[in-house]
Design a protein around this motif. Sequence first.
Motif, PDB file in Angstrom:
ATOM      1  N   GLY A   1      23.068  81.916  74.287  1.00  0.00           N
ATOM      2  CA  GLY A   1      23.975  82.480  73.242  1.00  0.00           C
ATOM      3  C   GLY A   1      25.430  82.736  73.629  1.00  0.00           C
ATOM      4  N   THR A   2      25.802  82.505  74.969  1.00  0.00           N
ATOM      5  CA  THR A   2      27.130  82.581  75.310  1.00  0.00           C
ATOM      6  C   THR A   2      28.183  81.409  75.442  1.00  0.00           C
ATOM      7  N   ARG A   3      27.659  80.307  74.798  1.00  0.00           N
ATOM      8  CA  ARG A   3      28.384  79.041  74.715  1.00  0.00           C
ATOM      9  C   ARG A   3      29.675  79.324  74.330  1.00  0.00           C
ATOM     10  N   ILE A   4      30.698  78.785  74.755  1.00  0.00           N
ATOM     11  CA  ILE A   4      32.136  78.842  74.352  1.00  0.00           C
ATOM     12  C   ILE A   4      32.283  77.767  73.608  1.00  0.00           C
ATOM     13  N   ILE A   5      32.306  78.012  72.181  1.00  0.00           N
ATOM     14  CA  ILE A   5      32.724  77.082  71.175  1.00  0.00           C
ATOM     15  C   ILE A   5      34.222  76.877  70.668  1.00  0.00           C
ATOM     16  N   TYR A   6      34.772  75.973  70.722  1.00  0.00           N
ATOM     17  CA  TYR A   6      36.185  75.818  69.937  1.00  0.00           C
ATOM     18  C   TYR A   6      36.217  75.088  68.841  1.00  0.00           C
ATOM     19  N   ASP A   7      36.704  75.398  67.637  1.00  0.00           N
ATOM     20  CA  ASP A   7      36.937  74.456  66.566  1.00  0.00           C
ATOM     21  C   ASP A   7      37.963  73.594  66.739  1.00  0.00           C
ATOM     22  N   ARG A   8      38.095  72.697  65.744  1.00  0.00           N
ATOM     23  CA  ARG A   8      39.192  71.642  65.715  1.00  0.00           C
ATOM     24  C   ARG A   8      40.523  72.458  65.694  1.00  0.00           C
ATOM     25  N   LYS A   9      40.551  73.401  64.649  1.00  0.00           N
ATOM     26  CA  LYS A   9      41.734  74.102  64.433  1.00  0.00           C
ATOM     27  C   LYS A   9      42.287  74.859  65.652  1.00  0.00           C
ATOM     28  N   PHE A  10      41.404  75.558  66.160  1.00  0.00           N
ATOM     29  CA  PHE A  10      41.812  76.350  67.326  1.00  0.00           C
ATOM     30  C   PHE A  10      42.583  75.492  68.490  1.00  0.00           C
ATOM     31  N   LEU A  11      41.723  74.235  68.767  1.00  0.00           N
ATOM     32  CA  LEU A  11      42.169  73.497  69.782  1.00  0.00           C
ATOM     33  C   LEU A  11      43.411  72.823  69.566  1.00  0.00           C
ATOM     34  N   MET A  12      43.892  72.567  68.139  1.00  0.00           N
ATOM     35  CA  MET A  12      45.046  72.023  67.845  1.00  0.00           C
ATOM     36  C   MET A  12      45.908  72.749  67.844  1.00  0.00           C
ATOM     37  N   GLU A  13      45.836  74.154  67.721  1.00  0.00           N
ATOM     38  CA  GLU A  13      46.932  75.067  67.957  1.00  0.00           C
ATOM     39  C   GLU A  13      47.184  75.121  69.273  1.00  0.00           C
ATOM     40  N   CYS A  14      46.313  75.083  70.099  1.00  0.00           N
ATOM     41  CA  CYS A  14      46.699  75.357  71.549  1.00  0.00           C
ATOM     42  C   CYS A  14      47.553  73.987  71.929  1.00  0.00           C
ATOM     43  N   ARG A  15      47.518  72.979  71.243  1.00  0.00           N
ATOM     44  CA  ARG A  15      48.371  71.943  71.696  1.00  0.00           C
ATOM     45  C   ARG A  15      49.807  72.219  71.348  1.00  0.00           C
ATOM     46  N   ASN A  16      49.834  72.880  70.466  1.00  0.00           N
ATOM     47  CA  ASN A  16      51.458  73.113  69.824  1.00  0.00           C
ATOM     48  C   ASN A  16      52.098  74.505  70.494  1.00  0.00           C
ATOM     49  N   SER A  17      51.142  75.207  71.353  1.00  0.00           N
ATOM     50  CA  SER A  17      51.705  76.404  71.734  1.00  0.00           C
ATOM     51  C   SER A  17      52.454  76.061  72.994  1.00  0.00           C
ATOM     52  N   PRO A  18      53.430  76.993  73.466  1.00  0.00           N
ATOM     53  CA  PRO A  18      54.405  76.641  74.723  1.00  0.00           C
ATOM     54  C   PRO A  18      53.440  76.885  75.919  1.00  0.00           C
TER      55      PRO A  18
ATOM     56  N   PRO B   1      39.350  78.783  78.808  1.00  0.00           N
ATOM     57  CA  PRO B   1      38.166  78.077  79.730  1.00  0.00           C
ATOM     58  C   PRO B   1      37.433  77.259  78.844  1.00  0.00           C
ATOM     59  N   LEU B   2      36.958  76.092  79.270  1.00  0.00           N
ATOM     60  CA  LEU B   2      35.993  75.620  78.370  1.00  0.00           C
ATOM     61  C   LEU B   2      34.534  75.756  78.981  1.00  0.00           C
ATOM     62  N   GLU B   3      33.541  75.428  78.060  1.00  0.00           N
ATOM     63  CA  GLU B   3      32.299  76.017  78.684  1.00  0.00           C
ATOM     64  C   GLU B   3      31.681  74.863  79.635  1.00  0.00           C
ATOM     65  N   ASN B   4      32.228  73.600  79.689  1.00  0.00           N
ATOM     66  CA  ASN B   4      32.112  72.634  80.928  1.00  0.00           C
ATOM     67  C   ASN B   4      33.550  72.250  81.526  1.00  0.00           C
ATOM     68  N   ARG B   5      33.305  71.881  82.723  1.00  0.00           N
ATOM     69  CA  ARG B   5      34.284  71.197  83.290  1.00  0.00           C
ATOM     70  C   ARG B   5      34.156  69.451  83.092  1.00  0.00           C
ATOM     71  N   TRP B   6      35.006  68.800  82.765  1.00  0.00           N
ATOM     72  CA  TRP B   6      34.984  67.546  82.281  1.00  0.00           C
ATOM     73  C   TRP B   6      35.759  66.551  83.308  1.00  0.00           C
ATOM     74  N   ALA B   7      35.210  65.387  83.434  1.00  0.00           N
ATOM     75  CA  ALA B   7      35.798  64.511  84.278  1.00  0.00           C
ATOM     76  C   ALA B   7      36.298  63.328  83.272  1.00  0.00           C
ATOM     77  N   LEU B   8      37.687  62.923  83.593  1.00  0.00           N
ATOM     78  CA  LEU B   8      38.029  61.658  82.913  1.00  0.00           C
ATOM     79  C   LEU B   8      38.088  60.540  83.684  1.00  0.00           C
ATOM     80  N   TRP B   9      37.636  59.262  83.115  1.00  0.00           N
ATOM     81  CA  TRP B   9      37.373  58.197  84.061  1.00  0.00           C
ATOM     82  C   TRP B   9      38.126  57.091  83.346  1.00  0.00           C
ATOM     83  N   PHE B  10      38.732  56.108  84.094  1.00  0.00           N
ATOM     84  CA  PHE B  10      39.373  54.998  83.556  1.00  0.00           C
ATOM     85  C   PHE B  10      38.650  53.835  83.972  1.00  0.00           C
TER      86      PHE B  10
END
Lengths: 18, 192
Positions: free
Chosen positions: A1-18, B13-22
């Motif tokens: 029950g401790t899985r780190i889940i990020y929704d699309r909105k949060f991930l997209m916001e991180c893209r734009n933060s400095p 932090p992400l739940e998993n570490r990910w590897a990108l391959w080409f």
Amino acid sequence: GTRIIYDRKFLMECRNSP
Amino acid sequence: RKLPLGEGLEKHPLENRWALWFFKNDRNRVWQDNLHLVTKFETVEDFWAIHSHIKLASKLSSGCDYALFKDGIEPMWEDSRNKHGGRWLVSLAKQQRQSNLDRLWLETLLCLIGEAFEEYSEEVCGAVLNVRTKGDKIAIWTSEAENQPAVTFIGRVYKERLGLSPKVIIGYQAHADTATKSNSFTKNKFVV
């Protein structure tokens, strides 16, 4: 029950933060 | 959750570490020698840094692949985590490379790193993009083709996240069936 889940909105916001 | 790295510099932090391959097709070399590990990452910020520094999917040459897999799983059928698994396959029409490919591939990556499939995310091994003249393909690979609840849940969520019309049907194919097929047709084990 401790899985780190990020929704699309949060991930997209991180893209734009400095 | 945040990793404290000093003021204003937290990474998520992400739940998993990910590897990108080409993969770059060179017919003079064996398949595995054309497969290269690009980098690994384990935070949201590092994912975006990498994404902004590599070529967009639509700019790759035909015959090239990107693959994003959980650290420790190689992007090939033979890996023990893939061997009994399969893939949800999204086949694109030629003209979708310009209109849709980059958005669909990014959405696929966000599903993976964000663990969009909740408890069934455990079943996800990675995703593969094939850039091909006859039509590009994107697939999410899972580890157990017989795990119907997990496979169908992942398929339903994935189709919704890609924004595919209900009229579009995507299929799940076991790697064992793909590997032994005698022609270009592999039967779907599940569809959504």
